[in-house]
Design a protein around this motif. Structure first.
Motif, PDB file in Angstrom:
ATOM      1  N   CYS A  68       0.829  -1.211   0.000  1.00  0.00           N
ATOM      2  CA  CYS A  68       0.000   0.000   0.000  1.00  0.00           C
ATOM      3  C   CYS A  68       0.860   1.257   0.000  1.00  0.00           C
ATOM      4  CB  CYS A  68      -0.921   0.002   1.223  1.00  0.00           C
ATOM      5  SG  CYS A  68      -2.129  -1.333   1.265  1.00  0.00           S
ATOM      6  N   LEU A  69       1.931   1.248   0.787  1.00  0.00           N
ATOM      7  CA  LEU A  69       2.826   2.405   0.862  1.00  0.00           C
ATOM      8  C   LEU A  69       3.555   2.636  -0.461  1.00  0.00           C
ATOM      9  CD1 LEU A  69       4.300   1.743   4.414  1.00  0.00           C
ATOM     10  CD2 LEU A  69       3.007   3.775   3.754  1.00  0.00           C
ATOM     11  N   LYS A  70       3.948   1.550  -1.101  1.00  0.00           N
ATOM     12  CA  LYS A  70       4.751   1.644  -2.317  1.00  0.00           C
ATOM     13  C   LYS A  70       3.915   1.964  -3.548  1.00  0.00           C
ATOM     14  CE  LYS A  70       8.150  -1.007  -4.993  1.00  0.00           C
ATOM     15  NZ  LYS A  70       8.880  -2.300  -5.093  1.00  0.00           N
ATOM     16  N   GLU A  71       2.738   1.364  -3.633  1.00  0.00           N
ATOM     17  CA  GLU A  71       1.969   1.431  -4.874  1.00  0.00           C
ATOM     18  C   GLU A  71       0.780   2.400  -4.833  1.00  0.00           C
ATOM     19  OE1 GLU A  71       0.826  -2.467  -6.092  1.00  0.00           O
ATOM     20  OE2 GLU A  71       2.891  -3.246  -6.066  1.00  0.00           O
ATOM     21  N   ASN A  72       0.358   2.804  -3.617  1.00  0.00           N
ATOM     22  CA  ASN A  72      -0.867   3.603  -3.565  1.00  0.00           C
ATOM     23  C   ASN A  72      -0.781   4.731  -2.545  1.00  0.00           C
ATOM     24  OD1 ASN A  72      -3.458   4.034  -4.658  1.00  0.00           O
ATOM     25  ND2 ASN A  72      -4.437   2.997  -2.927  1.00  0.00           N
ATOM     26  N   ALA A  73       0.428   5.264  -2.337  1.00  0.00           N
ATOM     27  CA  ALA A  73       0.653   6.389  -1.417  1.00  0.00           C
ATOM     28  C   ALA A  73       0.121   6.115  -0.016  1.00  0.00           C
ATOM     29  CB  ALA A  73       0.013   7.663  -1.976  1.00  0.00           C
ATOM     30  N   GLY A  74       0.145   4.855   0.365  1.00  0.00           N
ATOM     31  CA  GLY A  74      -0.279   4.478   1.700  1.00  0.00           C
ATOM     32  C   GLY A  74      -1.757   4.174   1.838  1.00  0.00           C
ATOM     33  N   LYS A  75      -2.552   4.467   0.819  1.00  0.00           N
ATOM     34  CA  LYS A  75      -3.987   4.185   0.901  1.00  0.00           C
ATOM     35  C   LYS A  75      -4.225   2.673   0.777  1.00  0.00           C
ATOM     36  CE  LYS A  75      -5.198   8.650  -1.134  1.00  0.00           C
ATOM     37  NZ  LYS A  75      -5.848   9.345  -2.284  1.00  0.00           N
ATOM     38  N   PRO A  76      -5.070   2.112   1.636  1.00  0.00           N
ATOM     39  CA  PRO A  76      -5.300   0.652   1.603  1.00  0.00           C
ATOM     40  C   PRO A  76      -5.806   0.167   0.258  1.00  0.00           C
ATOM     41  CG  PRO A  76      -6.183   1.599   3.620  1.00  0.00           C
ATOM     42  CD  PRO A  76      -5.805   2.760   2.737  1.00  0.00           C
ATOM     43  N   ARG A 117      -4.839   6.396   5.301  1.00  0.00           N
ATOM     44  CA  ARG A 117      -3.567   6.028   4.675  1.00  0.00           C
ATOM     45  C   ARG A 117      -2.610   5.495   5.741  1.00  0.00           C
ATOM     46  NH1 ARG A 117       0.625  10.273   4.944  1.00  0.00           N
ATOM     47  NH2 ARG A 117      -0.156  11.961   6.266  1.00  0.00           N
ATOM     48  N   PHE A 118      -1.749   4.596   5.327  1.00  0.00           N
ATOM     49  CA  PHE A 118      -0.700   4.107   6.210  1.00  0.00           C
ATOM     50  C   PHE A 118       0.460   5.096   6.184  1.00  0.00           C
ATOM     51  CE2 PHE A 118      -2.833   0.087   5.021  1.00  0.00           C
ATOM     52  CZ  PHE A 118      -3.156  -0.358   6.297  1.00  0.00           C
ATOM     53  N   LEU A 119       1.097   5.268   7.328  1.00  0.00           N
ATOM     54  CA  LEU A 119       2.214   6.203   7.444  1.00  0.00           C
ATOM     55  C   LEU A 119       3.562   5.497   7.316  1.00  0.00           C
ATOM     56  CD1 LEU A 119       0.845   8.209  10.510  1.00  0.00           C
ATOM     57  CD2 LEU A 119       0.745   8.893   8.090  1.00  0.00           C
ATOM     58  N   PHE A 128       3.371  -0.651  12.757  1.00  0.00           N
ATOM     59  CA  PHE A 128       2.941   0.284  11.715  1.00  0.00           C
ATOM     60  C   PHE A 128       2.215   1.471  12.336  1.00  0.00           C
ATOM     61  CE2 PHE A 128      -0.817  -2.320  12.266  1.00  0.00           C
ATOM     62  CZ  PHE A 128      -1.908  -1.512  11.957  1.00  0.00           C
ATOM     63  N   GLY A 129       2.013   2.489  11.511  1.00  0.00           N
ATOM     64  CA  GLY A 129       1.241   3.656  11.902  1.00  0.00           C
ATOM     65  C   GLY A 129       0.309   4.029  10.762  1.00  0.00           C
ATOM     66  N   TYR A 130      -0.787   4.685  11.099  1.00  0.00           N
ATOM     67  CA  TYR A 130      -1.732   5.079  10.042  1.00  0.00           C
ATOM     68  C   TYR A 130      -2.464   6.357  10.436  1.00  0.00           C
ATOM     69  CZ  TYR A 130      -5.594   3.110  12.869  1.00  0.00           C
ATOM     70  OH  TYR A 130      -6.508   2.842  13.860  1.00  0.00           O
ATOM     71  N   GLU A 131      -3.092   6.964   9.461  1.00  0.00           N
ATOM     72  CA  GLU A 131      -3.956   8.116   9.681  1.00  0.00           C
ATOM     73  C   GLU A 131      -5.399   7.663   9.546  1.00  0.00           C
ATOM     74  OE1 GLU A 131      -4.950  12.575   7.820  1.00  0.00           O
ATOM     75  OE2 GLU A 131      -3.279  11.386   7.015  1.00  0.00           O
ATOM     76  N   ASP A 132      -6.214   7.958  10.561  1.00  0.00           N
ATOM     77  CA  ASP A 132      -7.610   7.527  10.472  1.00  0.00           C
ATOM     78  C   ASP A 132      -8.449   8.548   9.702  1.00  0.00           C
ATOM     79  OD1 ASP A 132      -8.311   9.601  12.203  1.00  0.00           O
ATOM     80  OD2 ASP A 132      -8.549   8.313  13.956  1.00  0.00           O
ATOM     81  N   LEU A 133      -9.730   8.281   9.581  1.00  0.00           N
ATOM     82  CA  LEU A 133     -10.600   9.124   8.765  1.00  0.00           C
ATOM     83  C   LEU A 133     -10.814  10.509   9.363  1.00  0.00           C
ATOM     84  CD1 LEU A 133     -13.298   6.492   7.699  1.00  0.00           C
ATOM     85  CD2 LEU A 133     -11.147   7.108   6.566  1.00  0.00           C
ATOM     86  N   ASN A 134     -10.487  10.662  10.674  1.00  0.00           N
ATOM     87  CA  ASN A 134     -10.625  11.968  11.329  1.00  0.00           C
ATOM     88  C   ASN A 134      -9.316  12.743  11.369  1.00  0.00           C
ATOM     89  OD1 ASN A 134     -13.410  11.630  12.000  1.00  0.00           O
ATOM     90  ND2 ASN A 134     -12.797  10.256  13.666  1.00  0.00           N
ATOM     91  N   GLY A 135      -8.286  12.218  10.718  1.00  0.00           N
ATOM     92  CA  GLY A 135      -7.006  12.914  10.681  1.00  0.00           C
ATOM     93  C   GLY A 135      -6.083  12.609  11.840  1.00  0.00           C
ATOM     94  N   GLY A 154      -2.342  10.625  18.027  1.00  0.00           N
ATOM     95  CA  GLY A 154      -3.597  10.902  18.726  1.00  0.00           C
ATOM     96  C   GLY A 154      -4.161   9.688  19.425  1.00  0.00           C
ATOM     97  N   LYS A 155      -3.755   8.503  18.963  1.00  0.00           N
ATOM     98  CA  LYS A 155      -4.260   7.253  19.544  1.00  0.00           C
ATOM     99  C   LYS A 155      -3.180   6.176  19.444  1.00  0.00           C
ATOM    100  CE  LYS A 155      -9.106   7.873  18.042  1.00  0.00           C
ATOM    101  NZ  LYS A 155     -10.191   7.269  17.214  1.00  0.00           N
ATOM    102  N   HIS A 156      -3.300   5.190  20.307  1.00  0.00           N
ATOM    103  CA  HIS A 156      -2.554   3.943  20.166  1.00  0.00           C
ATOM    104  C   HIS A 156      -3.567   2.828  19.949  1.00  0.00           C
ATOM    105  CE1 HIS A 156       1.125   5.527  22.662  1.00  0.00           C
ATOM    106  NE2 HIS A 156       1.045   6.067  21.452  1.00  0.00           N
TER     107      HIS A 156
END
Length: 211
Positions: A61-69, A92-94, A113-120, A169-171
């Motif tokens: 996802c990180l390599k092919e789609n800018a981190g988007k699942p 998106r995955f960070l 891993f780390g990611y950004e949720d839908l609320n930022g 913001g979260k774990h």
């Protein structure tokens, strides 16, 4: 098997009353120990497999789609519930599997891993191959959080790959056992405190025992 033996332990030592002689009990207990060891080894292997499968997918996802699942064409059944959840909840995955350390605390590790949720929110996440989370899992995330913020993310050769200016913001603990539905979230500030307290006590204990 061990519980069954325990229920009969009084009669074990009283042949006249009882169910098992000592020799029979001893053999039964040895089988129980072996079964436990084999299950532990099997689950350890499954845990490694889950981490590798998740890492490969997030890496794609990180390599092919800018981190988007990305919905995979083929997916291992063990990872399906995890992927399905991410497709709905992850913007998106960070990063995936990066090294970190704290010179101040003199510790190091490698995050899942780390990611950004839908609320930022930026979320620091850890994968476990069991059905339950423990306090130590969340404290471990607190340690990774501290290390990433202090020194950034590194590759396996020690080269800096990410700088973290924004706090998580979260774990989240992903317990990818047979009943996974969603991760268990916790508060980063509490986890960071827990890690530093635990580390401090551990170092004091080491110093005491070395005297």
């Amino acid at each position: 098997a061990a519980e069954k033996g325990l229920r009969n332990i009084n009669s074990t030592f009283c042949p006249d009353a009882g169910v098992w002689e000592w020799e029979e009990w001893s053999k039964f207990l040895n089988r129980a120990y072996r079964a436990h060891h084999e299950l532990k080894e099997k689950r350890a292997g499954e845990g490694t497999d889950l981490h590798e499968l998740a890492e490969q997918w997030i890496g794609t996802c990180l390599k092919e789609n800018a981190g988007k699942p990305i919905e995979p064409f083929l997916i291992d059944p063990k990872l399906k519930q995890f992927v399905d959840w991410c497709l709905i909840n992850v913007k998106r995955f960070l990063f995936s599997e990066i090294h970190c350390y704290s010179e101040r605390l003199w510790v190091g590790g490698k995050t899942d891993f780390g990611y950004e949720d839908l609320n930022g929110n930026h979320v620091l996440a850890d994968i476990k191959s069991r059905d339950k989370d423990y306090f130590s899992d969340h404290a471990q995330c607190g340690g990774y959080d501290i290390q990433l913020y202090e020194c950034g993310g590194l590759d396996k050769d020690g080269n800096e790959t990410m700088i973290f200016k924004k706090r998580f913001g979260k774990h989240a603990i992903f317990t990818l056992g047979n009943n996974f539905k969603e991760p268990i979230f916790s508060k980063p500030e509490e986890n960071r405190k827990a890690f530093e307290h635990a580390l401090g006590l551990y170092k004091l204990k080491q110093a005491y025992e070395s005297k």
